[in-house]
Design an enzyme around this catalytic site. Structure first.
Site, PDB file in Angstrom:
ATOM      1  CB  SER A  99      94.073 102.303 147.666  1.00 59.12           C
ATOM      2  OG  SER A  99      92.746 102.172 147.228  1.00 59.12           O
ATOM      3  CG  ASP A 115      88.832 102.344 153.952  1.00 62.42           C
ATOM      4  OD1 ASP A 115      88.228 103.093 153.167  1.00 62.42           O
ATOM      5  OD2 ASP A 115      89.724 101.555 153.588  1.00 62.42           O
ATOM      6  CG  HIS A 143      90.574 104.591 151.104  1.00 61.28           C
ATOM      7  ND1 HIS A 143      90.569 103.213 151.207  1.00 61.28           N
ATOM      8  CD2 HIS A 143      91.099 104.871 149.883  1.00 61.28           C
ATOM      9  CE1 HIS A 143      91.070 102.680 150.097  1.00 61.28           C
ATOM     10  NE2 HIS A 143      91.409 103.669 149.282  1.00 61.28           N
TER      11      HIS A 143
END
Length: 454
Positions: free
Chosen positions: A273, A367, A401
């Site tokens: 991320s 995601d 995610h």
């Protein structure tokens, strides 16, 4: 083709697991007294490895001493470091010989999963407290896994027939955990056993701050000198940085390359991320970055701008009003980030075309925080248009995610890292479990290929 679908590869990975889960010899965990008239031998749980395994390793599970075709429920339980409980259960039927081997026996409908899933009782663990995530802070101590066998398939557990405990560890024997406080660097270095040199990786986590060690510790078990690097909200690092200075990360690269047990001439980066975004920015501006594995990254500066010498990468605009309500009444934030590819001259996009590293983009097709598959695809098109072939995409269906090492529970609804509201992070339990295993092996193969330079 530079885009790879993981669906068929995951199937192959699952079959390879099953071939590996062969019993090296009987290891028995004694159970309670047998059910009347079913067997002269008390049911017991058989595990391989026996008492302890690494968290990212398969664990083979079987039960012996049951009655012919006896119906049982298996349950696993694990408490995290705050004592929150995670559990999974599955319904099974023993064979004619009273044996139950999860590598050969499919789970019946009605539990946390069904079908032939040898590791289902681990990957299906879910928190009893809603929206809770399994986090490991102290990697020097294992998680304790409790396994239980109950009679029948009722809504409530029947009589307890057998139970066992098993440690799921993060450090292999001989792996060294070294706190690092050199200059400005705040980190932990994990070194594999021995005095050899090892390929070096810097592991950078996402938004939330602090020092995150589980992924780095597990990588060290596989032969990598891995630095878990904090960059804010840890000790004397900034609590709310106005900029992320790449000079800080450059200092970490130099520390690794000067370490006597890190094999040069460069290092690898593994980021998730925001940490993956940091890794991409490092590759664009810093020297000695050979390989970058990016897990669900934006390819533009988000939330906190980057600076390096006289260069600033400003943040892309976020539009909270573009969040979408889902059927679950939680919010999908995947469309709130301005598209850096649709605005000519956009200064927020990280100029990856300047980097010389090899790039592995690992993305979840589900995601709901970042349109990571779209970003990876578009940036690879730009690289390809410039004649570069230094990229690969691994795109996983049913994956959201959060892409953790194998057997961490799915965390598909949680707090959004920027807006701090309950949000859909994405992912589906079974598909995600397969993606974890496949991606983890591919990340290791990627680093071995590009960091071990003769």
């Amino acid at each position: 083709m530079w885009q790879v679908s993981a669906r068929s590869l995951c199937r192959a990975s699952c079959r390879a697991w099953q071939r590996r889960l062969l019993w090296p010899g009987p290891v028995w965990s004694p159970g309670t007294a047998p059910a009347q008239g079913l067997s002269s031998m008390a049911p017991s749980i058989r595990l391989s490895p026996a008492g302890r395994s690494l968290f990212d390793e398969p664990l083979a599970i079987a039960v012996q001493g049951l009655g012919p075709r006896q119906q049982v429920t298996l349950r696993t339980s694990l408490r995290d470091e705050t004592r929150e409980l995670f559990q999974a259960s599955a319904h099974y039927q023993a064979g004619d010989d009273g044996e139950l081997d999860l590598a050969r026996s499919p789970a019946l409908p009605g539990g946390s999963f069904s079908g032939l899933e040898p590791m289902g009782l681990l990957w299906a663990l879910q928190p009893q407290k809603p929206f809770w995530r399994l986090v490991k802070r102290d990697v020097q101590s294992p998680f304790l896994l409790q396994l239980e066998v109950f009679e029948g398939h009722g809504e409530r557990p029947g009589r307890l027939l057998a139970q066992a405990q098993h440690e799921r560890a993060f450090l292999r024997d001989g792996v060294r955990r070294v706190p690092v406080r050199e200059g400005r660097i705040r980190a932990t270095l994990f070194l594999p056993p021995g005095e050899d040199t090892f390929p070096g990786i810097i592991d950078i986590h996402g938004l939330g701050g602090g020092l995150f060690e589980p992924r780095a510790s597990l990588l060290a078990n596989h032969g990598f000198a891995t630095l878990a690097l904090a960059y804010y909200q840890f000790e004397d690092l900034p609590q709310e940085p106005k900029e992320l200075h790449l000079e800080y990360f450059e200092e970490a690269v130099n520390y690794m390359l000067q370490h006597k047990q890190v094999k040069g001439p460069g290092v690898g980066l593994l980021g998730f991320s925001k940490g993956a975004e940091v890794s991409l920015a490092m590759a664009a501006f810093l020297k000695n970055i050979l390989a970058v594995a990016s897990l669900n990254a934006p390819v533009a500066a988000t939330c906190i701008p980057f600076s390096y010498k006289d260069k600033i990468i400003p943040t892309v605009t976020l539009h909270e009003h573009k969040a979408k309500a889902t059927n679950s009444k939680f919010l999908d934030y995947s469309d709130v980030i301005d598209d850096p590819f649709q605005a000519p001259g956009n200064q927020s996009r990280i100029p990856l075309e300047k980097g010389e590293a090899q790039f592995l983009f690992v993305v979840g097709q589900d995601d709901c925080v970042v349109k990571s598959e779209y970003y990876a695809t578009e940036v690879c098109k730009l690289l390809q248009a410039q004649g570069k072939e230094n990229f690969q995409i691994l795109s996983y269906p049913g994956t959201g995610h959060c892409i953790d090492p194998p057997f961490f529970p799915l965390y598909h609804i949680g707090s959004h890292p920027v807006f701090h509201k309950r949000a859909v992070l994405g992912g589906e339990l079974r598909a995600y479990s397969k993606a974890q295993v496949h991606a983890w092996s591919q990340i290791q193969a990627f680093f071995k290929k590009y960091l071990i330079v003769n």
